[in-house]
Design a protein around this motif. Structure first.
Motif, PDB file in Angstrom:
ATOM      1  N   ARG A 156       0.869  -1.174   0.000  1.00 48.83           N
ATOM      2  CA  ARG A 156       0.000   0.000   0.000  1.00 48.83           C
ATOM      3  C   ARG A 156       0.906   1.224   0.000  1.00 48.83           C
ATOM      4  N   TYR A 157       0.731   2.066  -1.023  1.00 47.14           N
ATOM      5  CA  TYR A 157       1.512   3.302  -1.148  1.00 47.14           C
ATOM      6  C   TYR A 157       0.638   4.459  -0.680  1.00 47.14           C
ATOM      7  N   ASP A 158       0.980   5.003   0.471  1.00 51.07           N
ATOM      8  CA  ASP A 158       0.213   6.049   1.127  1.00 51.07           C
ATOM      9  C   ASP A 158       0.873   7.386   0.817  1.00 51.07           C
ATOM     10  N   TYR A 159       0.143   8.257   0.104  1.00 53.90           N
ATOM     11  CA  TYR A 159       0.745   9.532  -0.286  1.00 53.90           C
ATOM     12  C   TYR A 159       0.075  10.733   0.370  1.00 53.90           C
ATOM     13  N   ALA A 160      -0.682  10.496   1.449  1.00 54.29           N
ATOM     14  CA  ALA A 160      -1.434  11.612   2.028  1.00 54.29           C
ATOM     15  C   ALA A 160      -1.429  11.682   3.552  1.00 54.29           C
ATOM     16  N   SER A 161      -1.203  10.586   4.267  1.00 49.29           N
ATOM     17  CA  SER A 161      -1.432  10.589   5.716  1.00 49.29           C
ATOM     18  C   SER A 161      -0.234  11.046   6.537  1.00 49.29           C
ATOM     19  N   ALA A 162       0.897  11.284   5.902  1.00 49.46           N
ATOM     20  CA  ALA A 162       2.121  11.654   6.623  1.00 49.46           C
ATOM     21  C   ALA A 162       2.847  12.740   5.830  1.00 49.46           C
ATOM     22  N   PRO A 163       3.845  13.379   6.419  1.00 49.48           N
ATOM     23  CA  PRO A 163       4.581  14.423   5.691  1.00 49.48           C
ATOM     24  C   PRO A 163       5.307  13.929   4.444  1.00 49.48           C
ATOM     25  N   LYS A 164       5.587  12.617   4.359  1.00 49.74           N
ATOM     26  CA  LYS A 164       6.240  12.044   3.184  1.00 49.74           C
ATOM     27  C   LYS A 164       5.462  10.810   2.734  1.00 49.74           C
ATOM     28  N   PRO A 165       5.269  10.603   1.417  1.00 51.77           N
ATOM     29  CA  PRO A 165       4.664   9.353   0.950  1.00 51.77           C
ATOM     30  C   PRO A 165       5.521   8.156   1.352  1.00 51.77           C
ATOM     31  N   PHE A 166       4.874   6.995   1.506  1.00 55.52           N
ATOM     32  CA  PHE A 166       5.596   5.803   1.930  1.00 55.52           C
ATOM     33  C   PHE A 166       4.830   4.557   1.527  1.00 55.52           C
ATOM     34  N   ILE A 167       5.544   3.430   1.462  1.00 52.61           N
ATOM     35  CA  ILE A 167       4.915   2.125   1.279  1.00 52.61           C
ATOM     36  C   ILE A 167       4.920   1.385   2.609  1.00 52.61           C
ATOM     37  N   HIS A 168       3.764   1.056   3.090  1.00 55.23           N
ATOM     38  CA  HIS A 168       3.565   0.170   4.237  1.00 55.23           C
ATOM     39  C   HIS A 168       2.087  -0.161   4.288  1.00 55.23           C
ATOM     40  N   PRO A 169       1.759  -1.455   4.453  1.00 52.77           N
ATOM     41  CA  PRO A 169       2.679  -2.583   4.591  1.00 52.77           C
ATOM     42  C   PRO A 169       3.238  -3.036   3.244  1.00 52.77           C
ATOM     43  N   LEU A 170       4.388  -3.685   3.317  1.00 51.19           N
ATOM     44  CA  LEU A 170       4.983  -4.408   2.207  1.00 51.19           C
ATOM     45  C   LEU A 170       4.948  -5.873   2.620  1.00 51.19           C
ATOM     46  N   ARG A 171       4.325  -6.730   1.769  1.00 52.11           N
ATOM     47  CA  ARG A 171       4.047  -8.100   2.192  1.00 52.11           C
ATOM     48  C   ARG A 171       4.657  -9.135   1.242  1.00 52.11           C
ATOM     49  N   LEU A 172       4.944 -10.305   1.804  1.00 50.02           N
ATOM     50  CA  LEU A 172       5.368 -11.468   1.032  1.00 50.02           C
ATOM     51  C   LEU A 172       4.141 -12.128   0.387  1.00 50.02           C
ATOM     52  N   PRO A 173       4.353 -13.085  -0.517  1.00 51.69           N
ATOM     53  CA  PRO A 173       3.213 -13.725  -1.184  1.00 51.69           C
ATOM     54  C   PRO A 173       2.230 -14.405  -0.234  1.00 51.69           C
ATOM     55  N   ASP A 174       2.683 -14.828   0.953  1.00 50.02           N
ATOM     56  CA  ASP A 174       1.768 -15.473   1.893  1.00 50.02           C
ATOM     57  C   ASP A 174       1.062 -14.483   2.812  1.00 50.02           C
ATOM     58  N   GLY A 175       1.320 -13.174   2.600  1.00 50.67           N
ATOM     59  CA  GLY A 175       0.673 -12.149   3.394  1.00 50.67           C
ATOM     60  C   GLY A 175       1.478 -11.641   4.579  1.00 50.67           C
ATOM     61  N   THR A 176       2.671 -12.186   4.795  1.00 52.12           N
ATOM     62  CA  THR A 176       3.513 -11.745   5.908  1.00 52.12           C
ATOM     63  C   THR A 176       4.001 -10.323   5.675  1.00 52.12           C
ATOM     64  N   THR A 177       3.768  -9.432   6.626  1.00 49.67           N
ATOM     65  CA  THR A 177       4.260  -8.057   6.546  1.00 49.67           C
ATOM     66  C   THR A 177       5.729  -8.016   6.935  1.00 49.67           C
ATOM     67  N   ILE A 178       6.545  -7.320   6.131  1.00 53.40           N
ATOM     68  CA  ILE A 178       7.986  -7.282   6.412  1.00 53.40           C
ATOM     69  C   ILE A 178       8.490  -5.880   6.749  1.00 53.40           C
ATOM     70  N   THR A 179       7.652  -4.853   6.631  1.00 56.31           N
ATOM     71  CA  THR A 179       8.099  -3.495   6.932  1.00 56.31           C
ATOM     72  C   THR A 179       7.641  -3.055   8.315  1.00 56.31           C
ATOM     73  N   GLU A 180       8.384  -2.092   8.860  1.00 56.49           N
ATOM     74  CA  GLU A 180       8.078  -1.470  10.147  1.00 56.49           C
ATOM     75  C   GLU A 180       7.473  -0.093   9.881  1.00 56.49           C
ATOM     76  N   HIS A 181       6.560   0.343  10.751  1.00 59.92           N
ATOM     77  CA  HIS A 181       5.892   1.625  10.577  1.00 59.92           C
ATOM     78  C   HIS A 181       5.956   2.426  11.867  1.00 59.92           C
ATOM     79  N   GLU A 182       6.626   3.576  11.813  1.00 58.79           N
ATOM     80  CA  GLU A 182       6.726   4.497  12.940  1.00 58.79           C
ATOM     81  C   GLU A 182       7.180   3.820  14.231  1.00 58.79           C
ATOM     82  N   PRO A 183       8.327   3.125  14.195  1.00 59.20           N
ATOM     83  CA  PRO A 183       8.828   2.508  15.432  1.00 59.20           C
ATOM     84  C   PRO A 183       9.198   3.577  16.452  1.00 59.20           C
ATOM     85  N   ALA A 184       9.195   3.201  17.714  1.00 55.39           N
ATOM     86  CA  ALA A 184       9.435   4.171  18.783  1.00 55.39           C
ATOM     87  C   ALA A 184      10.804   4.826  18.676  1.00 55.39           C
ATOM     88  N   ASP A 185      11.792   4.112  18.131  1.00 55.51           N
ATOM     89  CA  ASP A 185      13.143   4.686  18.059  1.00 55.51           C
ATOM     90  C   ASP A 185      13.276   5.743  16.969  1.00 55.51           C
TER      91      ASP A 185
END
Length: 289
Positions: free
Chosen positions: A23-52
């Protein structure tokens, strides 16, 4: 495959098995981004706004400083936004050829599947006047179980600009097209075209580089960046770390020095990004060069 476009918000890419692969989100944050990015079985591999690093969102593109304004971290009193001003979605090559410039069509038509274009203004939070204009294109396709993304970033300075970064000491030097993979990957590593395998990269130049790891339930994954030989400073410096709780990586063209552009002096960056449901085999990656 199926493309869903929530106008003014995001686009989603769904494969033939009904899995939304990105999913390429171009409106909800100051910069467009792709999240989630998933494998063929549906496993999400990207992190979104981690605390660090709350400004890390999956896969995104930004320089850190544009004329001193920070477009990377979003914690300064004045920081930069990438604001989408218009969008176009082309789901067949004939439509794309009719509506794109000849240059854009030639850059994107190879292996064409679906292309999303949008125009952006890069402007500071205290001004309505853009510092940069940008026309960004994302070409998406499946090659068997590999999700292939081809990015084209055409950047047009609206004034004389300096594109810059924090000079590297023990950190710094980053800026460009970067990915933040999930924090819980096991045995994460960085892999490069010359056979280098490491957990840390600080400005070394390679033709391609990737980050890989294994999820706690045993799913291997990798994201590989292949900068175009047409890019400024190719082979590009890479920057990143692959370790417990922090998997961050990408090409960093400003790592060693800034870039100075005159008003109207266009600069283009082209990247192929491969999302693999396995660890990196250099022989396989080299077939995409």
């Amino acid at each position: 495959m199926r493309i869903t476009h929530e106008l003014g918000q995001w686009i989603g890419l769904t494969d033939d098995n009904g899995i939304e692969r990105l999913r390429y989100d171009y409106a909800s944050a100051p910069k467009p981004f792709i999240h989630p990015l998933r494998l063929p079985d549906g496993t999400t591999i990207t992190e979104h706004e981690p605390a660090d690093h709350t400004w890390h969102r999956g896969l995104w593109f930004a320089f850190k400083f544009v004329n001193g304004v920070n477009y990377w971290e979003e914690r300064d009193e004045i920081f930069g936004y990438q604001h989408t001003t218009s969008t176009d979605l082309y789901e067949d090559s004939e439509t794309m050829k009719e509506q794109c410039t000849e240059e854009e069509f030639e850059e994107l038509r190879g292996g064409f599947m679906s292309v999303f274009h949008h125009n952006l203004d890069w402007k500071p939070s205290n001004s309505s006047d853009p510092i940069l204009g940008e026309r960004r294109a994302l070409n998406m396709m499946f090659q068997e179980d590999v999700l292939r993304l081809h990015w084209c970033f055409n950047i047009y300075p609206q004034q004389d600009v300096t594109l810059d970064r924090t000079p590297f000491t023990t950190w710094g030097g980053y800026g460009g097209l970067f990915v933040r993979l999930r924090n819980d990957l096991e045995n994460p590593r960085l892999v490069f075209d010359d056979g280098t395998v490491t957990t840390r990269c600080t400005g070394e130049r390679y033709k391609w580089g990737g980050i890989e790891g294994t999820t706690p339930d045993g799913k291997d994954c990798a994201v590989v960046f292949l900068p175009s030989p047409e890019n400024t400073r190719y082979p590009e410096p890479f920057y990143g770390a692959a370790k417990t709780d922090y998997n961050f990586f990408g090409p960093a063209p400003l790592f060693h020095e800034p870039i100075v552009l005159k008003k109207g002096e266009k600069i283009t960056y082209l990247y192929t990004v491969l999302i693999l449901p396995r660890r990196i085999n250099p022989d396989e990656i080299n077939t995409f060069l």
